[in-house]
Design a protein around this motif. Structure first.
Motif: not given
Length: 193
Positions: A103-113
């Protein structure tokens, strides 16, 4: 909850290890410490209760970890801030739930990376495989796992089913992974562990 016997590749069989008292490492060494972070815009706003974070905290406690959290934060930059603070506090493990979809708000992988020093792709691959045995939508999870400094970070999906699938995988390898990050060696066949 007793973790299943850890497994490795061929020739790396390991003896079963029982967790010590809550918060004590199974080998009697320094306590294992874990942080649980829930990434959810709606749960952080009080729209609904966090269900996945408490499941993770309970499972990690059962594996012998002293657990902080769940910390419930909005997805995106607040997740990165929570991860960086957890790494600075030298947690052995940080497990997140939520924000791993498409979904457009799913950003946990980017924050984790942005926090990781290096990724461990086999962990999320195993978690997705565990889920795919039950539901095809498990393939949509973009969760990551890796190491930042000496902290293992693992992203789990936000659904309780996805959390349970992730915990099934982590129960088989988490203690061994932390031992390795602390400089432990693989037990040799026939040698005392």
């Amino acid at each position: 909850m007793t973790p299943p016997e850890p497994t490795g590749g061929a020739g790396h069989e390991q003896p079963a290890r029982e967790p010590g008292p809550t918060g004590a490492a199974p080998d009697g060494g320094a306590a294992y410490r874990a942080l649980v972070v829930t990434a959810s815009n709606r749960a952080s706003a009080g729209v609904y209760a966090d269900k996945g974070g408490p499941l993770i905290a309970e499972a990690l406690t059962g594996l012998g970890f002293t657990v902080e959290g769940p910390q419930v934060v909005p997805d995106g930059d607040p997740v990165e801030a929570a991860l960086r603070a957890g790494v600075a506090a030298r947690y052995d493990v940080i497990v997140t739930t939520g924000g791993t979809g498409i979904s457009p708000t799913d950003a946990t992988p980017e924050a984790t990376r942005r926090v990781l020093d290096h990724e461990i792709p086999g962990i999320p691959e195993a978690i997705r495989a565990e889920g795919l045995a039950k539901v095809p939508t498990a393939a949509l999870s973009r969760g990551l796992a890796g190491v930042a400094s000496r902290t293992l970070i693992v992203n789990l999906p936000g659904s309780t089913g996805g959390v349970k699938d992730g915990l099934a995988v982590l129960g088989r390898l988490l203690v061994h992974a932390v031992d390795q990050l602390r400089g432990g060696d693989h037990p040799r066949p026939g040698s005392p562990s």
